[in-house]
Each structure stands twice: as C-alpha cells, then as structure tokens.
Design a protein around this motif. Sequence first.
Motif, PDB file in Angstrom:
ATOM      1  N   GLU A 114      -0.195  -5.895  -7.561  1.00 31.72           N
ATOM      2  CA  GLU A 114       0.633  -7.072  -7.351  1.00 31.72           C
ATOM      3  C   GLU A 114       2.011  -6.881  -7.985  1.00 31.72           C
ATOM      4  N   THR A 115       3.018  -7.506  -7.407  1.00 32.22           N
ATOM      5  CA  THR A 115       4.351  -7.466  -8.000  1.00 32.22           C
ATOM      6  C   THR A 115       4.465  -8.509  -9.104  1.00 32.22           C
ATOM      7  N   VAL A 116       5.411  -8.305 -10.001  1.00 31.93           N
ATOM      8  CA  VAL A 116       5.696  -9.312 -11.022  1.00 31.93           C
ATOM      9  C   VAL A 116       6.124 -10.614 -10.343  1.00 31.93           C
ATOM     10  N   ARG A 117       6.905 -10.514  -9.295  1.00 30.49           N
ATOM     11  CA  ARG A 117       7.318 -11.709  -8.546  1.00 30.49           C
ATOM     12  C   ARG A 117       6.096 -12.450  -8.010  1.00 30.49           C
ATOM     13  N   GLY A 118       5.126 -11.709  -7.480  1.00 32.01           N
ATOM     14  CA  GLY A 118       3.907 -12.341  -6.972  1.00 32.01           C
ATOM     15  C   GLY A 118       3.151 -13.069  -8.065  1.00 32.01           C
ATOM     16  N   LEU A 119       3.051 -12.446  -9.248  1.00 33.31           N
ATOM     17  CA  LEU A 119       2.396 -13.099 -10.379  1.00 33.31           C
ATOM     18  C   LEU A 119       3.145 -14.368 -10.770  1.00 33.31           C
ATOM     19  N   CYS A 120       4.455 -14.292 -10.860  1.00 30.12           N
ATOM     20  CA  CYS A 120       5.258 -15.467 -11.228  1.00 30.12           C
ATOM     21  C   CYS A 120       5.065 -16.592 -10.214  1.00 30.12           C
ATOM     22  N   ASP A 121       5.040 -16.248  -8.928  1.00 30.25           N
ATOM     23  CA  ASP A 121       4.847 -17.264  -7.887  1.00 30.25           C
ATOM     24  C   ASP A 121       3.462 -17.900  -7.987  1.00 30.25           C
ATOM     25  N   ARG A 122       2.438 -17.067  -8.160  1.00 24.75           N
ATOM     26  CA  ARG A 122       1.057 -17.562  -8.241  1.00 24.75           C
ATOM     27  C   ARG A 122       0.879 -18.466  -9.457  1.00 24.75           C
ATOM     28  N   ALA A 123       1.335 -18.006 -10.607  1.00 27.79           N
ATOM     29  CA  ALA A 123       1.201 -18.797 -11.833  1.00 27.79           C
ATOM     30  C   ALA A 123       2.047 -20.068 -11.761  1.00 27.79           C
ATOM     31  N   GLY A 124       3.260 -19.939 -11.211  1.00 29.81           N
ATOM     32  CA  GLY A 124       4.130 -21.109 -11.066  1.00 29.81           C
ATOM     33  C   GLY A 124       3.518 -22.173 -10.167  1.00 29.81           C
ATOM     34  N   ALA A 125       2.848 -21.762  -9.101  1.00 31.86           N
ATOM     35  CA  ALA A 125       2.185 -22.722  -8.206  1.00 31.86           C
ATOM     36  C   ALA A 125       1.068 -23.456  -8.955  1.00 31.86           C
ATOM     37  N   TRP A 126       0.318 -22.714  -9.820  1.00 31.14           N
ATOM     38  CA  TRP A 126      -0.715 -23.360 -10.625  1.00 31.14           C
ATOM     39  C   TRP A 126      -0.098 -24.413 -11.545  1.00 31.14           C
ATOM     40  N   LEU A 127       1.028 -24.077 -12.176  1.00 33.27           N
ATOM     41  CA  LEU A 127       1.679 -25.009 -13.093  1.00 33.27           C
ATOM     42  C   LEU A 127       2.128 -26.274 -12.364  1.00 33.27           C
ATOM     43  N   GLU A 128       2.746 -26.107 -11.221  1.00 36.82           N
ATOM     44  CA  GLU A 128       3.215 -27.276 -10.469  1.00 36.82           C
ATOM     45  C   GLU A 128       2.040 -28.132 -10.002  1.00 36.82           C
ATOM     46  N   ASP A 129       0.954 -27.503  -9.594  1.00 40.23           N
ATOM     47  CA  ASP A 129      -0.237 -28.239  -9.187  1.00 40.23           C
ATOM     48  C   ASP A 129      -0.839 -28.984 -10.379  1.00 40.23           C
ATOM     49  N   THR A 130      -0.886 -28.323 -11.527  1.00 45.68           N
ATOM     50  CA  THR A 130      -1.425 -28.924 -12.749  1.00 45.68           C
ATOM     51  C   THR A 130      -0.597 -30.136 -13.176  1.00 45.68           C
ATOM     52  N   ALA A 131       0.706 -30.075 -12.936  1.00 48.67           N
ATOM     53  CA  ALA A 131       1.608 -31.155 -13.355  1.00 48.67           C
ATOM     54  C   ALA A 131       1.406 -32.435 -12.551  1.00 48.67           C
ATOM     55  N   ARG A 132       0.672 -32.369 -11.478  1.00 49.76           N
ATOM     56  CA  ARG A 132       0.452 -33.576 -10.659  1.00 49.76           C
ATOM     57  C   ARG A 132      -0.454 -34.592 -11.350  1.00 49.76           C
ATOM     58  N   ALA A 133      -1.206 -34.141 -12.354  1.00 55.08           N
ATOM     59  CA  ALA A 133      -2.097 -35.044 -13.090  1.00 55.08           C
ATOM     60  C   ALA A 133      -1.555 -35.207 -14.512  1.00 55.08           C
ATOM     61  N   PRO A 134      -1.569 -36.422 -15.036  1.00 50.94           N
ATOM     62  CA  PRO A 134      -1.081 -36.621 -16.404  1.00 50.94           C
ATOM     63  C   PRO A 134      -2.059 -36.050 -17.425  1.00 50.94           C
ATOM     64  N   GLY A 135      -1.593 -35.940 -18.654  1.00 51.26           N
ATOM     65  CA  GLY A 135      -2.451 -35.508 -19.746  1.00 51.26           C
ATOM     66  C   GLY A 135      -2.185 -34.083 -20.163  1.00 51.26           C
ATOM     67  N   ARG A 136      -2.975 -33.629 -21.138  1.00 51.37           N
ATOM     68  CA  ARG A 136      -2.810 -32.283 -21.695  1.00 51.37           C
ATOM     69  C   ARG A 136      -3.847 -31.331 -21.106  1.00 51.37           C
ATOM     70  N   VAL A 137      -3.358 -30.155 -20.772  1.00 51.62           N
ATOM     71  CA  VAL A 137      -4.206 -29.057 -20.322  1.00 51.62           C
ATOM     72  C   VAL A 137      -4.055 -27.922 -21.328  1.00 51.62           C
ATOM     73  N   ILE A 138      -5.164 -27.358 -21.742  1.00 57.54           N
ATOM     74  CA  ILE A 138      -5.130 -26.144 -22.555  1.00 57.54           C
ATOM     75  C   ILE A 138      -5.624 -25.012 -21.667  1.00 57.54           C
ATOM     76  N   ALA A 139      -4.817 -23.962 -21.567  1.00 55.70           N
ATOM     77  CA  ALA A 139      -5.174 -22.812 -20.738  1.00 55.70           C
ATOM     78  C   ALA A 139      -5.125 -21.550 -21.593  1.00 55.70           C
ATOM     79  N   VAL A 140      -6.238 -20.833 -21.666  1.00 57.19           N
ATOM     80  CA  VAL A 140      -6.294 -19.557 -22.366  1.00 57.19           C
ATOM     81  C   VAL A 140      -6.006 -18.489 -21.315  1.00 57.19           C
ATOM     82  N   VAL A 141      -4.846 -17.857 -21.459  1.00 57.11           N
ATOM     83  CA  VAL A 141      -4.371 -16.958 -20.401  1.00 57.11           C
ATOM     84  C   VAL A 141      -3.823 -15.657 -20.973  1.00 57.11           C
ATOM     85  N   GLU A 142      -3.847 -14.636 -20.140  1.00 57.06           N
ATOM     86  CA  GLU A 142      -3.327 -13.328 -20.513  1.00 57.06           C
ATOM     87  C   GLU A 142      -1.849 -13.425 -20.887  1.00 57.06           C
ATOM     88  N   PRO A 143      -1.370 -12.547 -21.767  1.00 56.35           N
ATOM     89  CA  PRO A 143       0.047 -12.573 -22.147  1.00 56.35           C
ATOM     90  C   PRO A 143       1.006 -12.476 -20.960  1.00 56.35           C
TER      91      PRO A 143
END
Length: 193
Positions: A114-143
């Motif tokens: 995968e490209t770095v751009r692809g990773l950024c797009d995939r992770a960014g889409a998760w963040l935007e989707d997560t932001a649709r719900a209020p509250g705190r999310v804790i995510a344990v993720v790779e560096p």
Amino acid sequence: MPNSRVTLISPALSPALREARFDDGSGELDAAGVRRARSAAAGLPGADRAAASPSTRCRRTAEALGLSAPEAPALAALDVGRWRGRSLAEVTAAEPDAVASWLADPALAPHGGETVRGLCDRAGAWLEDTARAPGRVIAVVEPDVVRALLVRALGLPEPAFWRLDVRPLTAVDLSGRAGRWNLQVGTPLGDAP
C-alpha cells in the motif's frame, strides 16, 4: 456535527518496534511492554467506544490496558508487501533506491503493498466516520496509523508522515469534529520510556 474526542494510543514495546522491523501483524509484546501497559491502565480516560488495529501487538496492548477494543480493519498498519518481517536496515541495504523513492513519494509502493497516501486516506476516512458520533473513542493503533491520522486531521502535506515520531505507549488526543480537529500530543501513559 457533534464534537468528538479521539485518543490514539500507540502499542507498548515489542521486539519488532525495538528493531525497527516491518511487523507482519503477529508480533507479540515483550514482558516490559505488557507491564507498562498494565500500569498505565488506571490513567486512561473513560471512553464511549474503543477500537484497535488488527495487529497482535495492538490487540495485546488494548487487553493490557483493560480495553474491550474490537479490531478495526481501517486502522490496519501500512501494508509493506514483500518488506514485511524485515528491518528497515535490511531493506535499505538490499533496495536502497526503492527505499529512497518510497520515502520521497507518498504515492509509491515499491514493496508491492500500500502507498502512504492510501494509508492516510483509509485512516482519514475512519476518523471522519468516527466523528459522526459524539463522545470519546480510544483507539490502540500502530505508530504509522497515528502518523496517517495526524496528516489527515491536521491537513498536513503527505510527506510530513515521515517527520512525525510516535513513541511506544503514548497517547495523542484529537478533539473537534470532521473537517476541524485540534491536537494534543505526546501524553505519556504510565511510566513509558
């Protein structure tokens, strides 16, 4: 759009992290990493939801932190194709031009993954989707996922991905909503080094 808070926690130490090795997803934590994660558990903020990268070290870190964190495929580490399981030093010695190209251009994947751009797009889409719900999310993720999320959340140029260092067992907080995030960086968890 609701306000959200996302706490990104990098995994505790593992042999692959210690050796700057491209993890194949099966790397376990070392004993010191497990101890530090367990001692950091009491200092975690409360969360409405949790998630984890599918790698063993992220799932084990989440467990040691006392989190019930389902695997989130969108938070998987960068797929480095044929470089998986090898150290950066080994790959650089064997394929110096490929590594140099990869580090210079986020749209390249000379390793066949995968490209770095692809990773950024995939992770960014998760963040935007997560932001649709209020509250705190804790995510344990790779560096690398932390870096990709920061690139997208802050609107940084993709080459900045390589300029962000993420230490083991540290937290990064994003607060705000889709399209407008604020950042609090480098909160240590427990007695992480």
